[in-house]
Design an enzyme around this catalytic site. Structure first.
Site, PDB file in Angstrom:
ATOM      1  N   ASP A  72       4.505  -5.618   6.010  1.00  0.00           N
ATOM      2  CA  ASP A  72       4.419  -4.254   5.286  1.00  0.00           C
ATOM      3  C   ASP A  72       4.739  -3.113   5.774  1.00  0.00           C
ATOM      4  O   ASP A  72       4.171  -2.596   6.850  1.00  0.00           O
ATOM      5  CB  ASP A  72       3.233  -4.463   4.348  1.00  0.00           C
ATOM      6  N   GLU A  73       5.808  -2.177   5.272  1.00  0.00           N
ATOM      7  CA  GLU A  73       5.550  -0.780   5.564  1.00  0.00           C
ATOM      8  C   GLU A  73       6.017  -0.402   6.721  1.00  0.00           C
ATOM      9  O   GLU A  73       5.475   0.472   7.305  1.00  0.00           O
ATOM     10  CB  GLU A  73       4.620  -0.066   4.909  1.00  0.00           C
ATOM     11  N   VAL A  74       7.103  -1.105   7.593  1.00  0.00           N
ATOM     12  CA  VAL A  74       7.322  -0.474   8.688  1.00  0.00           C
ATOM     13  C   VAL A  74       8.221   0.717   8.652  1.00  0.00           C
ATOM     14  O   VAL A  74       9.475   0.785   8.011  1.00  0.00           O
ATOM     15  CB  VAL A  74       8.166  -1.549   9.583  1.00  0.00           C
TER      16      VAL A  74
ATOM     17  N   ARG B 268       0.803  -1.034  -0.068  1.00  0.00           N
ATOM     18  CA  ARG B 268      -0.116   0.075   0.003  1.00  0.00           C
ATOM     19  C   ARG B 268       0.877   1.247  -0.055  1.00  0.00           C
ATOM     20  O   ARG B 268       1.088   1.730   1.062  1.00  0.00           O
ATOM     21  CB  ARG B 268      -0.946  -0.176   1.320  1.00  0.00           C
TER      22      ARG B 268
ATOM     23  N   HIS C 259       1.227  -1.314  10.526  1.00  0.00           N
ATOM     24  CA  HIS C 259       0.058  -1.540  10.009  1.00  0.00           C
ATOM     25  C   HIS C 259      -0.867  -2.191  11.340  1.00  0.00           C
ATOM     26  O   HIS C 259      -1.801  -2.858  10.992  1.00  0.00           O
ATOM     27  CB  HIS C 259      -0.372  -2.377   9.061  1.00  0.00           C
TER      28      HIS C 259
END
Length: 855
Positions: free
Chosen positions: A524-526, A2, A438
């Site tokens: 995802d996306e840390v 995302r 998230h």
């Protein structure tokens, strides 16, 4: 997963108040008119845009100069350093922002309007980019949010509004652009189309048909008793009663026979005297039944039929990929259980066999976990009152009250019902529990639990499932704007929490009798900065010599999670970052496939093939390195990407625009082959693929399948969900099931394009003349997207066409919106003046209107 940008800076002015305390109780929010519109992208040549609010006081009272705030959501971050005289803008968290008047603001007199311009980073193209969920809060009533419903988003119509940057040459999907695109589609007679979808491996039509009536008998091998019962129930929907199931052979029957073939394979023979479906397994038989249903005319599902002519065919079929998946995010915006069951019926019809259930996020936790009630009591709802204490804050325009799609969850009983329903349809449900990033809904919920138990004097119990260290001073800023959404992976309580959640999920699957092979554990996306100042990190660094930096915590976390899942005989599944390692080459920081986790049956959803970002071949790199890869690329398979470049097409577009052709044209094992332009429409250089990694034979064996994905930031209703899913799902189904097409392997580019054009026309005719008409009725009917007509004025006439052959185009010449009674377009229109045109399906639903002048 995302990657939309969060860097948008919005400097908004909102104008209210003089004596807020006196008028708060009787102010009618509808008397505050709000308009917002984009002025231009690429403002002053910068990667920023200029937009403006206009506030109008339509009441008889003055809007006071102080004592109020306006809250709103924006899918990008605000630059709070932007100077303005009358207002200050504050970023609260995530996409929630607040505007407050300064001492310079004088209020708004009755009848007065005030305009406020804003500068924002990146760009704005469609209505999904606009501020949303506006509500007013008075200082003396801080827990009461008043929705501002008199809000209008002005459409963008000028090139400076519909062009992102100077390098954005992708054309806007105007009526003439659509017309020229549609010209490549041939209109094929319905009787010449293959009557089973997705396209079978081997399909032959024979003369005649079988006359299906309510007196038909289902004759079954004992191995297929459940499938026979399912078929009987399905046929009841079209012929009015359940056919009798018998073990003895009869004429006028549908026979379910046991044969020797691959796991999901089947054979279907329809003759004038009866129907025979042969398979080796229940799942193969189930797919044979779906193909039989596909043979039935679309109208069969509209009402009970006295008899149905089933075309005579011989079919031998099996899927190309064993993993044919659809991911649905219900965490950003919730979908009711009834819609989930309906979606499972849709997936089953098109032989999709994996339902990836994205249940948790920063903005919502959607599944009841016995023993942790705060997860749904706090994390399952959003609203303004006492947010982060009684509920989560408004996000994605969910508004001040917890009565929108921002709130909701599935009880344990709901989830077990969903699991049973999916299992009956041979669909594996894979739950996703996001972490360590998230994870804000879980973090806040466990913080509320901690506060409750600590207050009761139960400190040890309070700390049991805490997900963030109390004195953690780390600073991070996620892509979505959160500054507190990452689990602390240094804390033992984080693993206790995950073990509790996994344990309860395993028990639910056991109670439902559903197969559970894996749980998707996020990854995802840390954001950078996470854990850096955590006291738990400082402690574990002293105790564990292998952990020197926060990067090492990543591998520590997923090793622990991997071992946790193994204790339940489950394998690890996550987003692509789970399989990546940070390292350096010539002092430059890069990421590579992590050798520590390779060849351990770890499955990865690889999404990042954004053209121009440099990781277009990441899926192939990870597969070659020993990871099991589920192809989930944003450029082709993200259903939440907007269909086209148009202001009226809601949806994101950070990874490109995705219409059904993007899914149909996807080449799973060589998708670099037909990458021709970047997301801005610029032609890729001839050398583009030179440094890209191709799949090895080992890598090919590690591609387990493909997945379509629908993230739900803009999905605020069931209707919007169905609009974004369909017809895209049909492209996914075809590419996941059907054999590799000739055009995908043809080396001659000109011949490949010709083969593709023929194949595309065949596919879109099947979609428009067989499958979408079926979906008007199937499972209660689906509100799929109806594309706008292509229209062009040429030589004194107006010409029109449509992406979906067989759909009707109707028009008016009197300025009114076309209806089902308006004239049917049959050829060039010679009438002069303003012509309005719409596309209609078979039950009277229509597309948006296109208008053109014929002078």
């Amino acid at each position: 997963m995302r990657k939309y940008s969060i860097s948008l800076m919005l400097c908004t002015g909102v104008l209210f108040t003089a004596n807020a305390q006196k008028i708060a109780s009787n102010l009618n929010s509808k008397e505050i008119g709000v308009q917002w519109g984009l002025v231009e992208n690429s403002y002053k040549g910068m990667p920023k845009y200029l937009s403006a609010f206009v506030f109008t006081n339509t009441s008889t009272k003055e809007i006071p100069a102080k004592g109020w705030s306006i809250y709103f959501n924006l899918p990008r971050g605000i630059d709070t350093t932007f100077e303005q005289k009358d207002f200050k803008v504050e970023h609260i968290n995530g996409d929630l922002n607040r505007i407050k008047p300064t001492a310079n603001f004088k209020g708004i007199a009755p009848g007065q309007s005030v305009r406020f311009e804003m500068i924002a980073n990146d760009w704005s193209l469609n209505s999904a980019d606009a501020p949303s969920g506006l509500y007013l809060v008075f200082d003396n009533e801080p827990n009461k949010g008043i929705p501002l419903t008199n809000y209008k988003i002005l459409p963008s119509t000028e090139i400076r509004q519909l062009t992102r940057t100077a390098g954005d040459i992708l054309p806007v999907s105007t009526a003439d652009v659509v017309y020229n695109t549609n010209k490549a589609i041939a209109d094929i007679q319905a009787e010449k189309l293959i009557k089973i979808f997705p396209t079978p491996v081997d399909y032959q039509e024979k003369p005649g048909s079988f006359n299906l009536k309510s007196d038909v008998t289902i004759v079954t091998d004992p191995a297929f008793k459940k499938d026979a019962a399912y078929l009987s129930a399905e046929l009841q929907k079209v012929v009015g009663k359940k056919p009798i199931i018998s073990p003895a052979a009869k004429t006028n029957s549908i026979q379910l026979r046991l044969g020797n073939m691959a796991n999901e394979a089947y054979q279907l023979n329809v003759g004038t005297e009866g129907i025979v479906i042969t398979a080796a397994t229940s799942i193969g038989m189930f797919y044979g039944i779906q193909s039989l249903k596909s043979l039935l005319p679309a109208q069969s599902w509209a009402f009970v039929q006295k008899s149905i002519a089933v075309p005579a065919v011989e079919v031998k079929d099996a899927p190309r990929f064993a993993w044919r998946a659809f991911m649905l995010d219900v965490a950003r915006n919730f979908q009711p259980k009834s819609e989930i069951l309906k979606t499972l019926d849709l997936l089953a019809l098109y032989k999709i066999n994996v339902f990836h259930f994205h249940l948790t996020e920063d903005e919502g936790w959607r599944i009841e976990i016995p023993g942790l009630p705060e997860l749904t009591e706090i994390g399952g709802k959003r609203g303004h009152r006492d947010f982060d204490k009684a509920q989560l804050p408004p996000s994605f325009g969910s508004g001040p009250d917890n009565n929108s799609s921002g709130s909701g969850y599935y009880t344990k009983a709901d989830f077990i019902e969903i699991l049973k329903y999916a299992t009956e349809r041979h669909i594996r449900v894979i739950p996703e529990i996001e972490g360590p990033g998230h994870a804000r809904a879980a973090i806040i919920s466990m913080q509320v639990r901690y506060d409750r138990l600590l207050k009761a004097g139960k400190k040890e119990e309070a700390e049991n499932y805490l997900l963030r260290a109390i004195n953690d001073k780390s600073e991070h800023h996620s892509v979505q704007g959160w500054n507190d959404n990452v689990m602390d992976v240094s804390m033992p309580s984080t693993y206790k929490f995950l073990a509790k959640v996994v344990d309860e999920l395993v028990l639910m699957y056991k109670e439902a009798g559903a197969q559970l092979e894996t749980i998707h554990m996020g990854g995802d996306e840390v954001p950078a900065g996470s854990w850096a100042k955590s006291p738990a990190f400082a402690k574990i660094k002293q105790e564990n010599s292998a952990i020197k930096t926060t990067d090492d915590l990543w591998y520590y976390f997923y090793e622990n999670v991997n071992q946790l899942l193994k204790t339940y005989n489950l394998y690890l599944y996550g987003w692509e970052e789970v399989g990546l390692r940070k390292t350096r080459v010539d002092a430059q920081k890069i990421t590579i496939p992590n050798p520590d986790f390779a060849n351990q049956n770890i499955h990865l959803d690889v999404w990042n093939n954004v053209i121009g970002w440099g990781s277009e071949d990441l899926a192939y790199k990870l597969a070659n390195a020993g990871y099991k890869v589920v192809l989930s690329p944003v450029s082709n398979l993200y259903f939440d990407m907007s269909y086209t470049k148009s202001f009226d097409e809601q949806g994101y577009y950070w990874g490109g625009f995705v219409d059904v052709d993007k899914l149909f044209s996807f080449i799973p094992l060589d998708y670099l082959k037909n990458m021709k332009q970047d997301r801005m429409g610029n032609k890729l250089p001839a050398t583009f693929q030179n440094d890209k990694e191709k799949l090895t034979d080992v890598g090919k064996s590690n591609i387990v399948g493909i997945q379509g994905l629908l993230f739900s930031e803009t999905i605020t209703s069931t209707e919007r969900m169905e609009y974004m899913i369909l017809p895209k799902l049909l492209g996914l189904a075809e590419r996941a099931w059907a054999k590799n097409p000739e055009w995908a392997t043809e080396k001659d580019e000109v011949k490949a394009e010709s083969l593709y054009s023929q194949s595309w026309s065949q596919f879109i005719n099947v979609v428009s003349k067989r499958e979408l008409p079926r979906l008007n009725y199937y499972a209660g009917g689906f509100k799929y997207r109806i594309p706008t007509p292509g229209v062009i004025a040429e030589n004194g006439t107006v010409k029109a066409n449509v992406q979906l052959p067989g759909f009707a185009i109707r028009y008016t010449t009197n300025g009114l919106t076309p209806t089902v009674k308006s004239p049917l377009y049959k050829g060039p229109i010679t009438e002069k003046g303003s012509i309005k045109l719409s596309v209609f399906d078979g039950i009277g639903r229509s597309s948006r209107v296109e208008e053109i002048k014929n002078n």
